[in-house]
Design an enzyme around this catalytic site. Structure first.
Site, PDB file in Angstrom:
ATOM      1  N   SER A  83       0.843  -1.198   0.000  1.00 25.67           N
ATOM      2  CA  SER A  83       0.000   0.000   0.000  1.00 25.67           C
ATOM      3  C   SER A  83       0.874   1.244   0.000  1.00 25.67           C
ATOM      4  CB  SER A  83      -0.905   0.019   1.233  1.00 25.67           C
ATOM      5  OG  SER A  83      -1.507   1.287   1.370  1.00 25.67           O
ATOM      6  N   HIS A 101      -0.983  -1.210  -4.400  1.00 29.52           N
ATOM      7  CA  HIS A 101      -2.286  -0.979  -3.763  1.00 29.52           C
ATOM      8  C   HIS A 101      -2.453   0.515  -3.507  1.00 29.52           C
ATOM      9  CE1 HIS A 101      -5.902  -2.263  -1.632  1.00 29.52           C
ATOM     10  NE2 HIS A 101      -5.614  -1.345  -0.726  1.00 29.52           N
ATOM     11  N   ASP A 147      -4.797   3.448  -2.007  1.00 29.63           N
ATOM     12  CA  ASP A 147      -5.871   3.749  -1.053  1.00 29.63           C
ATOM     13  C   ASP A 147      -6.441   5.144  -1.283  1.00 29.63           C
ATOM     14  OD1 ASP A 147      -6.013   1.408   0.723  1.00 29.63           O
ATOM     15  OD2 ASP A 147      -3.945   1.909   1.196  1.00 29.63           O
ATOM     16  N   MET A 178      -9.138   7.848  -0.068  1.00 27.23           N
ATOM     17  CA  MET A 178      -9.988   8.243   1.057  1.00 27.23           C
ATOM     18  C   MET A 178     -10.491   9.658   0.855  1.00 27.23           C
ATOM     19  SD  MET A 178      -7.711   6.723   4.198  1.00 27.23           S
ATOM     20  CE  MET A 178      -6.849   5.155   4.055  1.00 27.23           C
ATOM     21  N   HIS A 203      -8.442   0.921  -4.234  1.00 33.04           N
ATOM     22  CA  HIS A 203      -9.425   0.677  -3.173  1.00 33.04           C
ATOM     23  C   HIS A 203     -10.113   1.999  -2.851  1.00 33.04           C
ATOM     24  CE1 HIS A 203      -9.992  -0.263   1.414  1.00 33.04           C
ATOM     25  NE2 HIS A 203     -11.145  -0.127   0.769  1.00 33.04           N
ATOM     26  N   MET A 258     -12.349   4.220  -0.811  1.00 35.79           N
ATOM     27  CA  MET A 258     -13.013   4.471   0.471  1.00 35.79           C
ATOM     28  C   MET A 258     -13.676   5.839   0.350  1.00 35.79           C
ATOM     29  SD  MET A 258     -10.024   2.946   2.933  1.00 35.79           S
ATOM     30  CE  MET A 258      -8.741   3.064   1.665  1.00 35.79           C
ATOM     31  N   MET A 317     -11.206  -6.128   5.001  1.00 37.19           N
ATOM     32  CA  MET A 317     -10.450  -5.217   5.850  1.00 37.19           C
ATOM     33  C   MET A 317     -10.245  -5.875   7.213  1.00 37.19           C
ATOM     34  SD  MET A 317      -9.778  -2.661   3.964  1.00 37.19           S
ATOM     35  CE  MET A 317      -9.016  -1.669   5.263  1.00 37.19           C
ATOM     36  N   ASP A 339      -6.412  -6.799   3.948  1.00 34.59           N
ATOM     37  CA  ASP A 339      -5.758  -5.499   4.098  1.00 34.59           C
ATOM     38  C   ASP A 339      -5.885  -5.018   5.532  1.00 34.59           C
ATOM     39  OD1 ASP A 339      -4.833  -2.900   3.985  1.00 34.59           O
ATOM     40  OD2 ASP A 339      -6.232  -2.222   2.456  1.00 34.59           O
TER      41      ASP A 339
END
Length: 225
Positions: free
Chosen positions: A9, A34, A36, A38, A68, A70, A139, A177
């Site tokens: 990540s 990966h 992330d 957010m 991913h 979020m 998660m 993860d």
């Protein structure tokens, strides 16, 4: 033989030299990147968007980029990440009012699609969505911040998700993860996971290759039988 994937990540990387960091971790033996995303709405943190994904591709990164999301809502941002070079896009079912539509949108944009389940989110939506899912991401921490400790009851969820995947007969990856380290990755593989996100465990180490090698050794030892 299962193809085990290690996906560092970049949330834990040094953003002042992100391209170099990603080059180094891939050279050290990582398989995927990966990514992330957010939004300070679905989760209490704000990270990176499609421009960074595009920048990594422009830098020369050819490895799969595992995005991913979020964020809430998800549909607006999916095409942007697809155009920016995402290989697969996963989202949380509770962040979409129309899970089937969001999965189809990802596929229509040419990416693999997946669903992400928080530690307390049930897997029941898979009963109605499994045919459009290429990856299930569990998660093992509550999303929002790196460096958290693994939540133990997620191990039961890995077993449950593996049963769902096997019963479907489809080629679906099972990703974990949160709090994944060299000393627990073998157990997670033995329980049924095949794709592993690790952030601080890799990027906070002085030698990326050594950590990744240890992870692969522990996976091999735990799954030898």
């Amino acid at each position: 033989m299962t193809d085990y994937v290690i996906a560092p990540s970049i949330l834990s990387a040094n953003f002042a030299k992100l391209g170099e960091e990603v080059d180094n971790v891939l050279e050290a033996g990582a398989d995927w990147v990966h990514f992330d995303v957010m939004d300070n709405h679905y989760v209490p943190n704000l990270t990176i968007g499609p421009m960074i994904c595009q920048a990594l591709r422009d830098h020369g990164i050819t490895a799969p980029i595992d995005v991913h999301l979020m964020v809430e809502p998800v549909d607006r941002i999916i095409p942007d990440f697809a155009k920016a070079g995402a290989s697969m896009i996963t989202f949380h079912p509770e962040a979409s009012r129309h899970v089937d539509r969001s999965l189809q949108l990802i596929k229509d944009e040419g990416c693999q699609a997946g669903l992400v389940f928080n530690p307390a989110t049930p897997l029941s939506v898979l009963e109605w969505a499994i045919e459009k899912v290429d990856m299930i991401l569990l998660m093992s921490v509550n999303p929002g911040f790196g460096g958290q400790s693994f939540i133990e009851h997620v191990k039961q969820k890995i077993v449950a998700a593996r049963k769902i995947i096997d019963a479907s007969g489809r080629d679906i990856r099972l990703e974990v993860d949160g709090g994944v380290k060299a000393n627990n990755i073998g157990e997670l593989a033995a329980l049924g996971a095949d794709t592993f996100v690790a952030g601080s465990a890799i990027f906070n180490a002085p030698n990326y290759a050594e950590v990744i090698k240890n992870m692969r050794t522990n996976i091999a030892d735990a799954t030898a039988n």
